[in-house]
Design a protein around this motif. Structure first.
Motif, PDB file in Angstrom:
ATOM      1  N   ARG A 188      41.759  12.923  43.005  1.00 54.22           N
ATOM      2  CA  ARG A 188      42.850  12.111  43.527  1.00 54.22           C
ATOM      3  C   ARG A 188      44.028  12.978  43.924  1.00 54.22           C
ATOM      4  O   ARG A 188      44.278  14.023  43.340  1.00 54.22           O
ATOM      5  CB  ARG A 188      43.302  11.103  42.466  1.00 54.22           C
ATOM      6  N   GLY A 189      44.799  12.496  44.932  1.00 55.03           N
ATOM      7  CA  GLY A 189      45.949  13.250  45.410  1.00 55.03           C
ATOM      8  C   GLY A 189      47.106  13.179  44.442  1.00 55.03           C
ATOM      9  O   GLY A 189      47.177  12.348  43.541  1.00 55.03           O
ATOM     10  N   ALA A 190      48.040  14.067  44.647  1.00 59.57           N
ATOM     11  CA  ALA A 190      49.214  14.115  43.770  1.00 59.57           C
ATOM     12  C   ALA A 190      50.093  12.895  43.932  1.00 59.57           C
ATOM     13  O   ALA A 190      50.777  12.468  43.005  1.00 59.57           O
ATOM     14  CB  ALA A 190      50.020  15.376  44.068  1.00 59.57           C
ATOM     15  N   LEU A 191      50.070  12.271  45.122  1.00 62.96           N
ATOM     16  CA  LEU A 191      50.903  11.111  45.365  1.00 62.96           C
ATOM     17  C   LEU A 191      50.483   9.923  44.491  1.00 62.96           C
ATOM     18  O   LEU A 191      51.313   9.236  43.915  1.00 62.96           O
ATOM     19  CB  LEU A 191      50.816  10.700  46.850  1.00 62.96           C
ATOM     20  N   LYS A 233      40.518   2.964  54.791  1.00 66.28           N
ATOM     21  CA  LYS A 233      41.152   2.805  56.096  1.00 66.28           C
ATOM     22  C   LYS A 233      41.191   4.129  56.847  1.00 66.28           C
ATOM     23  O   LYS A 233      41.010   4.177  58.067  1.00 66.28           O
ATOM     24  CB  LYS A 233      42.576   2.252  55.910  1.00 66.28           C
ATOM     25  N   PHE A 234      41.424   5.236  56.120  1.00 68.40           N
ATOM     26  CA  PHE A 234      41.450   6.549  56.743  1.00 68.40           C
ATOM     27  C   PHE A 234      40.108   6.879  57.386  1.00 68.40           C
ATOM     28  O   PHE A 234      40.037   7.327  58.537  1.00 68.40           O
ATOM     29  CB  PHE A 234      41.815   7.602  55.697  1.00 68.40           C
ATOM     30  N   LEU A 235      39.020   6.642  56.649  1.00 71.63           N
ATOM     31  CA  LEU A 235      37.687   6.936  57.188  1.00 71.63           C
ATOM     32  C   LEU A 235      37.351   6.033  58.368  1.00 71.63           C
ATOM     33  O   LEU A 235      36.714   6.472  59.333  1.00 71.63           O
ATOM     34  CB  LEU A 235      36.642   6.778  56.083  1.00 71.63           C
ATOM     35  N   SER A 264      49.519   9.110  54.784  1.00 72.04           N
ATOM     36  CA  SER A 264      50.067   9.338  53.440  1.00 72.04           C
ATOM     37  C   SER A 264      48.995   9.402  52.366  1.00 72.04           C
ATOM     38  O   SER A 264      49.295   9.753  51.220  1.00 72.04           O
ATOM     39  CB  SER A 264      51.066   8.228  53.104  1.00 72.04           C
ATOM     40  N   GLY A 265      47.749   9.072  52.715  1.00 69.20           N
ATOM     41  CA  GLY A 265      46.655   9.196  51.764  1.00 69.20           C
ATOM     42  C   GLY A 265      46.543   8.073  50.768  1.00 69.20           C
ATOM     43  O   GLY A 265      45.950   8.236  49.703  1.00 69.20           O
TER      44      GLY A 265
END
Length: 257
Positions: A248-251, A175-177, A169-170
């Protein structure tokens, strides 16, 4: 002369009394100071212990971290005979399947053929040699144990799915990396060896790393503390130069609005 002699004796006794009093006062003062030092040390020891760095924020002993009980005893070599036997059996199976290239289904079939043949011959020969036939135990798998294992496995799989969904979900770039880097390392290791060899390597590590860490716990934790501090410093630099400049993402923008 007698008065002079008595005067000297009284003078000598008073001198001895003064010396003994000084020694007693010095001893009492030194003992009180040592007691105060011990109290200071005992009062400061909990604060010192609380500041000791442990890997992954560990607060429990290694035996408790591994779950306790017999599995932890095996991994930490509490009983050297059992641990050596388990490791030896695992090594023999790995050699059998990986180096000799023996297949699991073939091995199971050959073991069943040999066992059934021996039991069949023993049961029929017992009537000729006047001996009791072999007692074949009734083996059944308890439903409660299977349900508990399935429930625990389902819980872990659901937790992993929630973590993957949260990463996708971004919301957390760090954590993603970390997950991407871990999967990339596993993909490289998977290209070097198959699943059986990888499982055997993990099994050997479980029998060596925990017992070595328990033996050299303080040295490993001290090194890990320095490595963690250096990693945080480098990550802060990387965050300031690279990650902070990523749009930054839209979320996230919607959440802040």
């Amino acid at each position: 002369m007698a008065e002079h002699h008595e005067h000297e004796e009284s003078k000598g006794e008073s001198l001895i009394d003064k010396i003994s009093e000084k020694i007693h006062d010095h001893h009492s003062s030194s003992s009180s100071s040592s007691d105060s030092d011990d109290e200071k040390k005992s009062s400061s020891s909990p604060s010192i212990k609380s500041k000791i760095f442990r890997i992954f924020g560990r607060e429990k002993p290694v035996h408790k971290v591994l779950g306790g009980g017999r599995p932890a005893d095996v991994f930490l070599w509490r009983n050297k005979k059992i641990s050596a036997t388990v490791l030896g059996v695992a090594t023999g199976l790995w050699v059998l399947f990986e180096l000799i290239e023996y297949h699991l289904l073939t091995l199971v079939c050959h073991i069943l053929i040999l066992s059934l043949a021996l039991l069949f011959l023993w049961s029929n020969a017992s009537t000729f040699i006047n001996k009791s036939p072999p007692r074949i135990p009734e083996v059944h798998i308890p439903e409660d144990h299977v349900t508990q294992v399935a429930s625990a496995l389902t819980t872990e799989i659901n937790w992993a799915l929630v973590v993957l969904r949260d990463i996708a979900s971004g919301r957390d770039l760090k954590k993603f990396l970390s997950v991407i880097a871990g999967l990339w390392v596993f993909s490289i290791v998977g290209s070097w060896c198959n699943f059986l060899t990888l499982f055997y390597i993990a099994f050997v590590l479980l029998h060596t790393v925990p017992v070595l860490y328990e033996k050299y716990e303080d040295k490993v934790d001290s090194f890990a503390e320095k490595a963690t501090a250096e990693f945080k410093k480098q990550y802060a630099v990387f965050d300031a130069k690279v990650l902070s400049k990523i749009p930054r993402g839209a979320l996230k923008d919607r959440k802040k609005d």
